[in-house]
Motif scaffolding. Structure first.
Motif, PDB file in Angstrom:
ATOM      1  N   MET A  55       0.800  -1.221   0.000  1.00 44.84           N
ATOM      2  CA  MET A  55       0.000   0.000   0.000  1.00 44.84           C
ATOM      3  C   MET A  55       0.833   1.271   0.000  1.00 44.84           C
ATOM      4  O   MET A  55       0.286   2.375  -0.020  1.00 44.84           O
ATOM      5  N   GLY A  56       2.168   1.148   0.058  1.00 37.76           N
ATOM      6  CA  GLY A  56       2.996   2.348   0.079  1.00 37.76           C
ATOM      7  C   GLY A  56       2.681   3.193   1.299  1.00 37.76           C
ATOM      8  O   GLY A  56       2.478   2.679   2.391  1.00 37.76           O
ATOM      9  N   ASP A  57       2.648   4.502   1.131  1.00 37.72           N
ATOM     10  CA  ASP A  57       2.219   5.392   2.205  1.00 37.72           C
ATOM     11  C   ASP A  57       0.695   5.428   2.207  1.00 37.72           C
ATOM     12  O   ASP A  57       0.070   5.741   1.180  1.00 37.72           O
ATOM     13  N   ALA A  58       0.100   5.128   3.348  1.00 42.52           N
ATOM     14  CA  ALA A  58      -1.361   5.082   3.425  1.00 42.52           C
ATOM     15  C   ALA A  58      -1.792   5.328   4.861  1.00 42.52           C
ATOM     16  O   ALA A  58      -1.046   5.069   5.807  1.00 42.52           O
ATOM     17  N   THR A  59      -2.996   5.826   5.005  1.00 42.19           N
ATOM     18  CA  THR A  59      -3.606   6.019   6.315  1.00 42.19           C
ATOM     19  C   THR A  59      -4.871   5.180   6.365  1.00 42.19           C
ATOM     20  O   THR A  59      -5.795   5.426   5.583  1.00 42.19           O
ATOM     21  N   LEU A  60      -4.902   4.195   7.254  1.00 41.13           N
ATOM     22  CA  LEU A  60      -6.064   3.317   7.364  1.00 41.13           C
ATOM     23  C   LEU A  60      -6.800   3.610   8.656  1.00 41.13           C
ATOM     24  O   LEU A  60      -6.304   3.320   9.749  1.00 41.13           O
ATOM     25  N   PRO A  61      -7.999   4.210   8.583  1.00 45.10           N
ATOM     26  CA  PRO A  61      -8.771   4.449   9.800  1.00 45.10           C
ATOM     27  C   PRO A  61      -9.140   3.136  10.485  1.00 45.10           C
ATOM     28  O   PRO A  61      -9.561   2.182   9.829  1.00 45.10           O
ATOM     29  N   LEU A  62      -8.990   3.084  11.798  1.00 49.93           N
ATOM     30  CA  LEU A  62      -9.335   1.896  12.577  1.00 49.93           C
ATOM     31  C   LEU A  62     -10.571   2.127  13.428  1.00 49.93           C
ATOM     32  O   LEU A  62     -11.062   1.195  14.062  1.00 49.93           O
ATOM     33  N   GLY A  63     -11.049   3.356  13.455  1.00 55.96           N
ATOM     34  CA  GLY A  63     -12.213   3.671  14.265  1.00 55.96           C
ATOM     35  C   GLY A  63     -13.405   4.011  13.407  1.00 55.96           C
ATOM     36  O   GLY A  63     -13.735   3.305  12.457  1.00 55.96           O
ATOM     37  N   SER A  64     -14.035   5.154  13.700  1.00 60.40           N
ATOM     38  CA  SER A  64     -15.295   5.500  13.053  1.00 60.40           C
ATOM     39  C   SER A  64     -15.140   6.414  11.846  1.00 60.40           C
ATOM     40  O   SER A  64     -16.139   6.758  11.222  1.00 60.40           O
ATOM     41  N   PHE A  65     -13.933   6.842  11.527  1.00 59.71           N
ATOM     42  CA  PHE A  65     -13.764   7.749  10.388  1.00 59.71           C
ATOM     43  C   PHE A  65     -13.561   6.954   9.103  1.00 59.71           C
ATOM     44  O   PHE A  65     -12.804   5.988   9.078  1.00 59.71           O
ATOM     45  N   GLY A  66     -14.229   7.389   8.050  1.00 61.43           N
ATOM     46  CA  GLY A  66     -14.187   6.652   6.801  1.00 61.43           C
ATOM     47  C   GLY A  66     -13.236   7.252   5.798  1.00 61.43           C
ATOM     48  O   GLY A  66     -12.080   7.528   6.105  1.00 61.43           O
ATOM     49  N   ASP A  67     -13.744   7.489   4.587  1.00 57.04           N
ATOM     50  CA  ASP A  67     -12.851   7.911   3.505  1.00 57.04           C
ATOM     51  C   ASP A  67     -12.269   9.296   3.745  1.00 57.04           C
ATOM     52  O   ASP A  67     -11.314   9.694   3.087  1.00 57.04           O
ATOM     53  N   ALA A  68     -12.798  10.036   4.730  1.00 54.93           N
ATOM     54  CA  ALA A  68     -12.222  11.330   5.065  1.00 54.93           C
ATOM     55  C   ALA A  68     -10.779  11.199   5.519  1.00 54.93           C
ATOM     56  O   ALA A  68     -10.015  12.156   5.468  1.00 54.93           O
ATOM     57  N   MET A  69     -10.392  10.016   5.966  1.00 53.86           N
ATOM     58  CA  MET A  69      -9.035   9.830   6.456  1.00 53.86           C
ATOM     59  C   MET A  69      -8.258   8.827   5.621  1.00 53.86           C
ATOM     60  O   MET A  69      -7.275   8.251   6.078  1.00 53.86           O
ATOM     61  N   GLY A  70      -8.718   8.573   4.410  1.00 55.55           N
ATOM     62  CA  GLY A  70      -7.864   7.863   3.475  1.00 55.55           C
ATOM     63  C   GLY A  70      -8.213   6.431   3.180  1.00 55.55           C
ATOM     64  O   GLY A  70      -7.599   5.813   2.331  1.00 55.55           O
ATOM     65  N   THR A  71      -9.191   5.859   3.883  1.00 55.44           N
ATOM     66  CA  THR A  71      -9.499   4.460   3.625  1.00 55.44           C
ATOM     67  C   THR A  71     -10.251   4.301   2.310  1.00 55.44           C
ATOM     68  O   THR A  71     -11.010   5.191   1.917  1.00 55.44           O
ATOM     69  N   PRO A  72     -10.060   3.188   1.591  1.00 60.38           N
ATOM     70  CA  PRO A  72     -10.991   2.881   0.504  1.00 60.38           C
ATOM     71  C   PRO A  72     -12.396   2.746   1.078  1.00 60.38           C
ATOM     72  O   PRO A  72     -12.571   2.165   2.148  1.00 60.38           O
ATOM     73  N   TYR A  73     -13.379   3.312   0.413  1.00 59.81           N
ATOM     74  CA  TYR A  73     -14.736   3.240   0.946  1.00 59.81           C
ATOM     75  C   TYR A  73     -15.211   1.792   0.930  1.00 59.81           C
ATOM     76  O   TYR A  73     -15.238   1.144  -0.097  1.00 59.81           O
ATOM     77  N   ALA A  74     -15.574   1.267   2.103  1.00 64.91           N
ATOM     78  CA  ALA A  74     -16.055  -0.110   2.200  1.00 64.91           C
ATOM     79  C   ALA A  74     -17.237  -0.185   3.143  1.00 64.91           C
ATOM     80  O   ALA A  74     -17.395  -1.140   3.889  1.00 64.91           O
ATOM     81  N   ALA A  75     -18.082   0.861   3.121  1.00 61.41           N
ATOM     82  CA  ALA A  75     -19.252   0.952   3.979  1.00 61.41           C
ATOM     83  C   ALA A  75     -18.855   0.836   5.439  1.00 61.41           C
ATOM     84  O   ALA A  75     -17.742   1.180   5.826  1.00 61.41           O
ATOM     85  N   ALA A  76     -19.768   0.383   6.278  1.00 61.54           N
ATOM     86  CA  ALA A  76     -19.544   0.482   7.714  1.00 61.54           C
ATOM     87  C   ALA A  76     -18.912  -0.764   8.309  1.00 61.54           C
ATOM     88  O   ALA A  76     -17.917  -0.673   9.019  1.00 61.54           O
ATOM     89  N   PHE A  77     -19.510  -1.928   8.072  1.00 57.76           N
ATOM     90  CA  PHE A  77     -19.014  -3.143   8.715  1.00 57.76           C
ATOM     91  C   PHE A  77     -17.563  -3.404   8.331  1.00 57.76           C
ATOM     92  O   PHE A  77     -17.214  -3.287   7.153  1.00 57.76           O
ATOM     93  N   PRO A  78     -16.670  -3.797   9.237  1.00 56.58           N
ATOM     94  CA  PRO A  78     -16.888  -4.039  10.671  1.00 56.58           C
ATOM     95  C   PRO A  78     -16.410  -2.885  11.544  1.00 56.58           C
ATOM     96  O   PRO A  78     -15.966  -3.100  12.661  1.00 56.58           O
TER      97      PRO A  78
END
Length: 763
Positions: free
Chosen positions: A171-194
């Motif tokens: 993934m090179g340089d990437a920011t993966l949200p682990l909590g409640s923030f979605g694509d605003a913080m760089g994750t590929p959009y994958a809806a809510a679960f899990p």
């Protein structure tokens, strides 16, 4: 500074973490064959553990890493206490302990020498040397992430198709949200679960390390990837916002580390540290049909919806999804779309469905109509209210929403009054809560009250909604997505959510659902009920329902017809109705892998055949979800034979031989080996042979949404030493399943060891 501090050692699960505090280097290793250099252990993960901060003082940004100036240990309990030195910036302390599952930091305190704002807080970073700086790809940060492993596991972090495992360089340089923030913080959009996970894992061939906080943090939580290394980052951005205390700060349980052989096992061991758990009430294990599949296509005729589903797909409730409100957040029906809203709901109830209502947690489209001002909304540094949508593309036209700030008493009052009004007016059996991840990051806005910031924003809105709903009806079910045990007090039912985000094809949806079932079982292990969901292709329903037999209860999101023009088939109608009638109604279970891969860097998770282990029979509700395997009963199976005509047998269930695909469910809560009443549901043409003596077999079809007895003697034969069922392709459209009665048996012994189940039986 070199105090010759003895290392911290934590041993668990056949692995050992050794933390050289002087060097701030922790290494997790596993036993392995002797290497050519004489090393007997294999490295799983390595990195630093002392906290570090980006600080804003006197208008400038500074990086400071803790050093240990003194240490006290209590070997009997595994506890340790560090005095921390932050140089000219201040001092602090770190308390922690080694445990029988890993390592945890119980409290971190900082005392700054001057007024200080935290930009971000890290585990797993260090300053670069001058040589390292000359190699760095950027000049604005003098530090680098130093957690190292072969790869990462972040469940459902990618989509199209679903991905949970990544090599360190993928993934090179990437920011993966682990909590409640979605694509605003760089994750590929994958809806809510899990989400929220509040955790991630790192590892590879020799094992995996899972990590996360023991409390919901007041910052956004991300896994920060840099080239082939990573760090755990808590973002505050107090350089833009006020701080709760500019001199002194405290964090409770900022980090827990647990490990296991696989990524799945490491997550499971981490989540178990929050126990022991009480099982949720089976009352919350509710099946549903959701209107979203029709609403998203502009089909708003609830009368037509009721006519269609009542003949084909019985369920506990119908979810009236997004688009029902006059505007998002109003809590009032859109009467132009639904001119007969009240009558439509009454007809659904008359058909036997309870009503569930969708609510967005933090969005509103018309603040003024709700009596809100800018002071009640999340605003940018300039005081202008921010807006957000499911995807944060600022160039998009329409679909944006204003954001509620729970710091405002008026906002909190609005949420409570709206939820209570909905509860009193329509008496919903459940509220489906959504878009807790639908907020921009603290880079552009935060709640005014620091107590609600970061991951606590969505949690605070969940809690407000939950308490308001249950003040009217304590039995109401709150539906949400996150699988972390920290959400147990604000969630009653976990939904696998919108499978359209697994990828725009039937194949992607099937694989995505199958993988989501694996991660959902982590929540089931701590006593949470789970209902499944579809995407937008009718061809996916059969495989989804087969896994649903193990996971929980039915969920349907797809509309009347899909993008290919297909509708539900007669065979899938029969399977749906069979599972609606015969599904397991208990909460708290663990998986039994028969033919399954829980995922690794070599491939994504794939469940072919697997089962459900429950603590007790249905008559005993006192057992904990943490019951050991030796005390568990195998109560459900999803069986797939993809090898053709040759019958398959598994050593964990040697009394079964099958071709094709079958779901088997205990109806009396006893293990399938001895259950006196169980059902077998065919999902493809095939045969099923079961050892034992049986007193009755009844075949059922599905007519007008109900199971109806069939005269199908040719489909089965019974007699010592086995029962044999056989189903052809032509029979699938009219056959829902078989109910089996076994002759009375007395259990002699039951044991489960290393995944094998051994039984002794007598008449």
């Amino acid at each position: 500074m070199n105090l010759q501090i003895p290392p911290i050692v934590a041993a668990a699960a056949g692995k050992r973490l050794v933390w050289d505090v002087d060097k701030d280097l922790a290494v997790l290793t596993a036993d392995g064959p002797q290497a050519s250099d004489g090393n007997l252990r294999k490295v799983i993960w390595s990195g630093s553990l002392l906290p570090a901060f980006e600080l804003e003082t006197d208008g400038g940004a500074n990086y400071v890493k803790a050093a240990v100036s003194a240490m006290k240990t209590t070997p009997e309990t595994g506890e340790f206490r560090f005095a921390l030195d932050f140089g000219a910036y201040g001092s602090g302390s770190l308390l922690g302990e080694t445990t029988d599952w890993g390592l945890r930091f119980t409290r971190l305190e900082t005392n700054w020498t001057k007024e200080t704002r935290i930009v971000s807080f890290h585990f797993g970073t260090r300053l670069m040397t001058q040589v390292e700086l000359s190699r760095a790809p950027r000049l604005d940060r003098p530090f680098w992430s130093d957690w190292s492993s072969e790869g990462y596991c972040v469940p459902v972090a990618g989509s199209s198709p679903t991905h949970s495992f990544f090599r360190s360089w993928d993934m090179g340089d990437a920011t993966l949200p682990l909590g409640s923030f979605g694509d605003a913080m760089g994750t590929p959009y994958a809806a809510a679960f899990p989400r929220p996970l509040y955790a991630a894992a790192m590892g590879g061939r020799h094992g995996w390390l899972a990590f996360g906080p023991g409390e919901i943090p007041d910052a956004s939580m991300t896994l920060h990837l840099q080239s082939v290394t990573a760090s755990l980052r808590y973002a505050y951005r107090e350089d833009l916002w006020s701080a709760p205390d500019l001199r002194n700060r405290q964090w409770i349980e900022p980090l827990r580390l647990a490990w296991g052989d696989t990524g799945y096992e490491a997550f499971g061991r981490l989540y178990e540290t929050f126990g022991p758990f009480e099982q949720k009430s089976p009352h919350h294990a509710r099946s549903f049909i959701c209107t979203w599949g029709d609403f998203k296509e502009g089909r708003f005729d609830l009368k037509q919806f009721e006519r269609r589903v009542s003949r084909t797909t019985p369920a506990d409730m119908v979810i009236i999804d997004d688009c029902w409100e006059s505007f998002v957040g109003s809590g009032e029906p859109h009467l132009e779309r639904f001119p007969n809203f009240e009558a439509d709901l009454d007809r659904l109830r008359e058909r036997g469905y309870e009503i569930a209502i969708w609510q967005s947690l933090g969005w509103t489209d018309d603040p003024a109509a709700s009596g809100l001002t800018e002071e009640d909304l999340l605003c940018g540094p300039d005081g202008t209210p921010r807006q957000w949508r499911w995807s944060g593309n600022p160039l998009a036209e329409g679909g944006y929403h204003y954001l509620l700030d729970p710091s405002s008493e008026r906002t909190r009052k609005l949420i409570v009054e709206r939820v209570r009004r909905i509860m009193h007016r329509w008496r919903p059996a459940a509220l489906k809560l959504d878009f807790g991840y639908g907020f921009p990051s603290q880079d552009v806005c935060v709640p005014r009250d620091p107590a609600y910031r970061g991951e606590r924003l969505a949690y605070a809105l969940l809690k407000l909604t939950c308490e308001a709903a249950k003040s009217v009806d304590p039995a109401v079910t709150l539906i949400y997505y996150g699988i972390n045990p920290l959400l147990r007090d604000v969630t009653d039912l976990i939904n696998l959510d919108d499978l359209g985000d697994a990828g725009d094809s039937a194949a992607h949806e099937i694989a995505g659902h199958n993988q989501r079932c694996l991660w959902a079982s982590l929540a089931a292990a701590h006593g949470m009920p789970v209902n499944t969901s579809t995407g937008y292709y009718w061809d996916t329903l059969g495989p989804i329902l087969l896994d649903t037999a193990v996971v929980g209860v039915n969920g349907l999101t797809i509309g009347e017809f899909d993008v290919d023009g297909k509708r539900i088939t007669a065979a899938d109608q029969a399977r749906w109705i069979a599972l609606q009638t015969w599904h397991r109604r208990t909460c708290g279970w663990k998986p039994l892998w028969l033919d399954a891969d829980t995922g690794s860097l070599q491939g994504e998770p794939k469940l072919i055949s697997w089962g459900r282990l429950e603590a007790t029979s249905e008559g005993d509700t006192t057992a904990s979800a943490a019951t050991t395997a030796a005390e568990a009963a195998l109560t459900a199976l999803a069986l797939r034979n993809n090898d053709g005509a040759e019958a398959k047998r598994y050593e964990q269930a040697p009394y079964l031989r099958f071709t094709g695909q079958w779901a088997i469910l205990s109806q009396d809560g006893l293990d399938l080996k001895i259950s006196k009443r169980f059902v077998c549901i065919p999902f493809s043409a095939g045969t099923l042979a079961i050892d034992g003596e049986f007193s009755g077999v009844q075949a059922y079809g599905a007519v007008d949404g109900r199971l109806t007895p069939l005269d199908a003697e040719s489909a089965f034969s019974s007699g010592p030493p086995e029962l044999r069922l056989e189903v052809s392709d032509g029979e699938l459209s009219k056959l829902a399943g078989f109910e089996i009665q076994r002759q009375s048996l007395t259990l002699l012994s039951t044991s489960v060891s290393s995944g094998n189940v051994e039984y002794g039986l007598s008449k």
